[in-house]
Design an enzyme around this catalytic site. Structure first.
Site, PDB file in Angstrom:
ATOM      1  N   ALA A 222       2.979  22.912   6.372  1.00  0.00           N
ATOM      2  CA  ALA A 222       2.232  22.125   7.415  1.00  0.00           C
ATOM      3  C   ALA A 222       1.652  23.115   8.143  1.00  0.00           C
ATOM      4  O   ALA A 222       1.788  23.129   9.379  1.00  0.00           O
ATOM      5  CB  ALA A 222       3.573  21.484   8.142  1.00  0.00           C
TER       6      ALA A 222
ATOM      7  N   GLY B 285      -2.708  28.112  14.075  1.00  0.00           N
ATOM      8  CA  GLY B 285      -2.162  29.384  14.120  1.00  0.00           C
ATOM      9  C   GLY B 285      -1.869  30.193  12.763  1.00  0.00           C
ATOM     10  O   GLY B 285      -1.847  31.425  12.621  1.00  0.00           O
ATOM     11  N   HIS B 286      -1.608  29.537  11.730  1.00  0.00           N
ATOM     12  CA  HIS B 286      -1.613  30.096  10.615  1.00  0.00           C
ATOM     13  C   HIS B 286      -3.034  30.271  10.084  1.00  0.00           C
ATOM     14  O   HIS B 286      -2.725  31.452   9.296  1.00  0.00           O
ATOM     15  CB  HIS B 286      -0.701  29.011   9.467  1.00  0.00           C
ATOM     16  CG  HIS B 286       0.429  28.445   9.916  1.00  0.00           C
ATOM     17  ND1 HIS B 286       0.858  27.103  10.001  1.00  0.00           N
ATOM     18  CD2 HIS B 286       1.664  29.102   9.848  1.00  0.00           C
ATOM     19  CE1 HIS B 286       2.189  27.124  10.363  1.00  0.00           C
ATOM     20  NE2 HIS B 286       2.735  28.175  10.088  1.00  0.00           N
TER      21      HIS B 286
END
Length: 283
Positions: free
Chosen positions: A32, A36-37
């Protein structure tokens, strides 16, 4: 970008890279994905020759079965998002692949896991340490990338790296926020429109606390005013707001102003969704 689904496949690939003298970056995620990832993936691509992104919703770190069931799972969308970020291999194993048999090993991080998330989610950090150890062994990265939003998790992984002598560098990036201050999180997808409108008050509360810390208010006064601010939002059910030493994550004495770097950490329920956030005040 190659998609790998077996532990053996990941081990074979990373062994070839190591033999070729390539530097490996690892970005562990539960999917998901959000910006940020992706910030971590892009940084890993800049600092390494190849990048592995793991996508695995780890059941052993959930102490709430319903939370595990409802955790967002968007594998196809995640793969599309990773295209063009520099991800070399996406490791997306099944639960059976990661846990062919129940794990009996138990980690104990002492006082580090007896506060905040560790206190409110028994067994959580044992699950985190187990899966992170597996990922480190399988991918043998030179660098591993984590976000500051999970501040206590970063501290646990840092201790894990030190105690088990993993030969890697831990790289931590600041929390990425929405324009209204809400920390980006996979769980934000579960917020209703009404809850999403209220959610920025969590960061506003941390901003208030930071201001009070900088004004040399006592820890007790910071706790009181910040808690009262959140209580003005009936939709927010505060689970904890801790004012801690940023190095040890242990609570600070309440009768005096905070000294040294301070971690302001909270967890709250909003519309049935549990959110966490933190701000570190350097002093």
């Amino acid at each position: 970008m190659e998609i790998l689904q077996t532990a053996a496949g990941l081990q074979d690939r990373t062994e070839l890279w190591r033999r070729a003298g390539l530097r490996i970056g690892l970005v562990p995620t539960m999917g998901a994905l959000h910006q940020g990832h992706l910030q971590l993936v892009r940084a890993a691509a800049q600092q390494n020759d190849v990048v592995v992104v793991s996508l695995f919703v780890n059941p052993t770190q959930f102490n709430n079965p319903e939370d595990f069931r409802l955790y967002p799972r968007l594998p196809e969308a995640d793969a599309r998002l990773l295209a063009g970020t520099g991800c070399t291999a996406l490791f997306a194993p099944s639960v059976e692949e990661m846990y062919p048999q129940p794990t009996l090993l138990r980690f104990d991080f002492g006082t580090l896991e007896r506060v905040m998330e560790g206190a409110h989610r028994p067994g959580h950090f044992n699950g985190v340490a187990t899966v992170v150890s597996k990922l480190f062994h399988l991918s043998r990265p030179h660098r591993a990338y984590f976000g500051q939003k999970d501040l206590q998790q970063v501290a646990v992984v840092r201790q894990l790296v030190q105690d088990l002598s993993f030969n890697l560098e831990l790289v931590v990036f600041p929390t990425v926020r929405e324009k209204d201050g809400l920390a980006m999180s996979s769980r934000n997808r579960r917020l209703s429109l009404e809850a999403r409108a209220v959610a920025p008050h969590l960061y506003q509360a941390l901003t208030l606390a930071r201001t009070l810390i900088e004004q040399e208010q006592t820890v007790a006064e910071v706790q009181r005013q910040t808690t009262e601010f959140l209580q003005q939002q009936p939709a927010i059910e505060l689970e904890y707001f801790d004012i801690s030493d940023a190095r040890t994550l242990q609570p600070l004495a309440t009768e005096q102003p905070a000294a040294g770097p301070v971690a302001l950490c909270l967890a709250a329920w909003l519309g049935g969704v549990r959110l966490i956030d933190n701000v570190v005040v350097e002093r």
